[in-house]
Structure formats: C-alpha cells, structure tokens
Scaffold this motif. Structure first.
Motif, PDB file in Angstrom:
ATOM      1  N   GLN A 118      83.118  37.449  13.108  1.00  0.00           N
ATOM      2  CA  GLN A 118      82.967  38.911  13.220  1.00  0.00           C
ATOM      3  C   GLN A 118      83.184  39.593  14.543  1.00  0.00           C
ATOM      4  N   PRO A 119      84.584  39.532  15.093  1.00  0.00           N
ATOM      5  CA  PRO A 119      84.728  40.031  16.463  1.00  0.00           C
ATOM      6  C   PRO A 119      84.528  41.583  16.722  1.00  0.00           C
ATOM      7  N   ASN A 120      84.607  42.177  15.555  1.00  0.00           N
ATOM      8  CA  ASN A 120      84.839  43.503  15.709  1.00  0.00           C
ATOM      9  C   ASN A 120      83.316  44.296  15.002  1.00  0.00           C
ATOM     10  N   SER A 121      82.529  43.583  14.960  1.00  0.00           N
ATOM     11  CA  SER A 121      81.088  44.191  14.482  1.00  0.00           C
ATOM     12  C   SER A 121      80.176  44.414  15.523  1.00  0.00           C
ATOM     13  N   GLU A 122      79.874  45.883  15.333  1.00  0.00           N
ATOM     14  CA  GLU A 122      79.125  46.651  16.492  1.00  0.00           C
ATOM     15  C   GLU A 122      77.743  45.841  16.847  1.00  0.00           C
ATOM     16  N   ALA A 123      76.987  45.297  15.369  1.00  0.00           N
ATOM     17  CA  ALA A 123      75.787  44.565  15.420  1.00  0.00           C
ATOM     18  C   ALA A 123      75.977  43.302  16.059  1.00  0.00           C
ATOM     19  N   VAL A 124      76.921  42.580  15.619  1.00  0.00           N
ATOM     20  CA  VAL A 124      76.998  41.223  16.326  1.00  0.00           C
ATOM     21  C   VAL A 124      77.278  41.417  17.842  1.00  0.00           C
ATOM     22  N   ASN A 125      78.135  42.281  18.067  1.00  0.00           N
ATOM     23  CA  ASN A 125      78.341  42.284  19.532  1.00  0.00           C
ATOM     24  C   ASN A 125      77.321  42.831  20.386  1.00  0.00           C
ATOM     25  N   HIS A 126      76.460  44.021  19.714  1.00  0.00           N
ATOM     26  CA  HIS A 126      75.160  44.134  20.551  1.00  0.00           C
ATOM     27  C   HIS A 126      74.192  43.151  20.814  1.00  0.00           C
ATOM     28  N   MET A 127      73.955  42.422  19.726  1.00  0.00           N
ATOM     29  CA  MET A 127      73.104  41.471  19.601  1.00  0.00           C
ATOM     30  C   MET A 127      73.455  40.045  20.621  1.00  0.00           C
ATOM     31  N   GLY A 128      74.799  40.083  20.674  1.00  0.00           N
ATOM     32  CA  GLY A 128      75.469  38.950  21.514  1.00  0.00           C
ATOM     33  C   GLY A 128      75.351  39.223  22.918  1.00  0.00           C
ATOM     34  N   GLY A 129      75.443  40.387  23.238  1.00  0.00           N
ATOM     35  CA  GLY A 129      75.069  41.064  24.788  1.00  0.00           C
ATOM     36  C   GLY A 129      73.721  40.928  24.967  1.00  0.00           C
ATOM     37  N   LEU A 130      72.646  41.369  24.171  1.00  0.00           N
ATOM     38  CA  LEU A 130      71.516  41.269  24.338  1.00  0.00           C
ATOM     39  C   LEU A 130      71.098  39.734  24.710  1.00  0.00           C
ATOM     40  N   ILE A 131      71.487  38.731  23.825  1.00  0.00           N
ATOM     41  CA  ILE A 131      71.140  37.393  24.087  1.00  0.00           C
ATOM     42  C   ILE A 131      71.690  36.686  25.144  1.00  0.00           C
ATOM     43  N   SER A 132      73.042  37.092  25.434  1.00  0.00           N
ATOM     44  CA  SER A 132      73.661  36.589  26.528  1.00  0.00           C
ATOM     45  C   SER A 132      72.817  37.136  27.918  1.00  0.00           C
TER      46      SER A 132
END
Length: 164
Positions: A70-84
């Motif tokens: 899901q590379p274009n999911s807002e929620a997944v990218n946001h969560m990925g950014g926080l976790i990273s």
C-alpha cells in the motif's frame, strides 16, 4: 442483409454468455481483492498495537511489509514515518512523512503532524525544510490541548536550527 430468426437467437445467446462470463470474472476478482484488503487491515491493526505497546522494531518490519502493498496509503506512510523516526531512521521517516503530506495536502492544517514533520526534518538534517515547516507552525500560533507547550517546542527547534 437480413438476419434470420435463428441467427438473431445465436447472437442474443452469445451476448448473454459474454455477460455471464464477465460477471463471474468480476466476482472472482472482487473476492481476491476483499481478501487482500482484510489481510492488509489486520496487518495495519497489528502494527498499531505494536506501536502502542512500544514494540517499535517489530512494528518496523510489519510496516515495511505494508508499505510494499500500500505505497499510496496516507495512514500507512504516516505510521511508517513515525515508526522509522522512533527507530532513528530519520531520512526514511522524512521521506514517508513528506509522502503523507503529498497524498493529503490538508495535513498541513494538522498541528501535531506538522510538528512531527518539522522534528523529523530536523533529525534528518534537512534544516531548511525543518525551518519552513516550523516557521509555519509558529505563524499559525497553534496550541493543541494534547500538547500545551507546542509553541515552546517549535521555538526550541528553530533555535537549534539557527545554532547549526
């Protein structure tokens, strides 16, 4: 050219057959899509639970899996950014949070997100980007209830950037 009655029946049966095959194909494809959606939703819920319980390293593994599907999911990218960011992968976090903003430009109106973005840009040593974001936070005068010292944090980060 006139079509005989039997030819018309064959044409009609062919069209009906074509429609039935199309409906069956659509049904099969929809079931597969539903299964993929359910799998991704469960995986995202699992990542959130890991994040909330402080299991950030394992959450990073699963969020990377979700980012592939899901590379274009807002929620997944946001969560990925926080976790990273928590795992000190600041360059990756900056890219993911920037992508979140690209997907949903209205996030620029979210004070918490903007502070997170500014902090991540700062940690990734993208000082000019951090300065732009943090100056916007300062100009907007945000003071969210969940973060009463918001403007102090913004000023602190801006001072740190000037000292670089």
């Amino acid at each position: 050219m006139k079509l005989r009655e039997s030819h018309r029946k064959y044409i009609l049966l062919g069209m009906i057959g074509f429609i039935i095959v199309g409906l069956i194909t659509a049904n099969v494809m929809a079931k597969k899509q539903d299964q993929e959606f359910i799998k991704n939703e469960l995986l995202y819920d699992q990542v959130q639970q890991m994040y909330n319980s402080g299991n950030y390293e394992e959450a990073l593994v699963y969020i990377n899996e979700l980012l592939k599907t899901q590379p274009n999911s807002e929620a997944v990218n946001h969560m990925g950014g926080l976790i990273s960011a928590i795992n000190k992968e600041y360059s990756k976090a900056a890219i993911l949070l920037q992508k979140t903003l690209d997907i949903n430009p209205y996030k620029v109106e979210d004070p918490i997100f903007m502070l997170q973005l500014g902090e991540v840009f700062y940690q990734a040593e993208r000082y000019e980007d951090a300065k732009v974001v943090l100056n916007l936070c300062k100009e907007m005068g945000w003071e969210p209830e969940e973060l009463p010292k918001y403007q102090e944090k913004v000023s602190e980060l801006l001072t740190s950037i000037q000292n670089q």
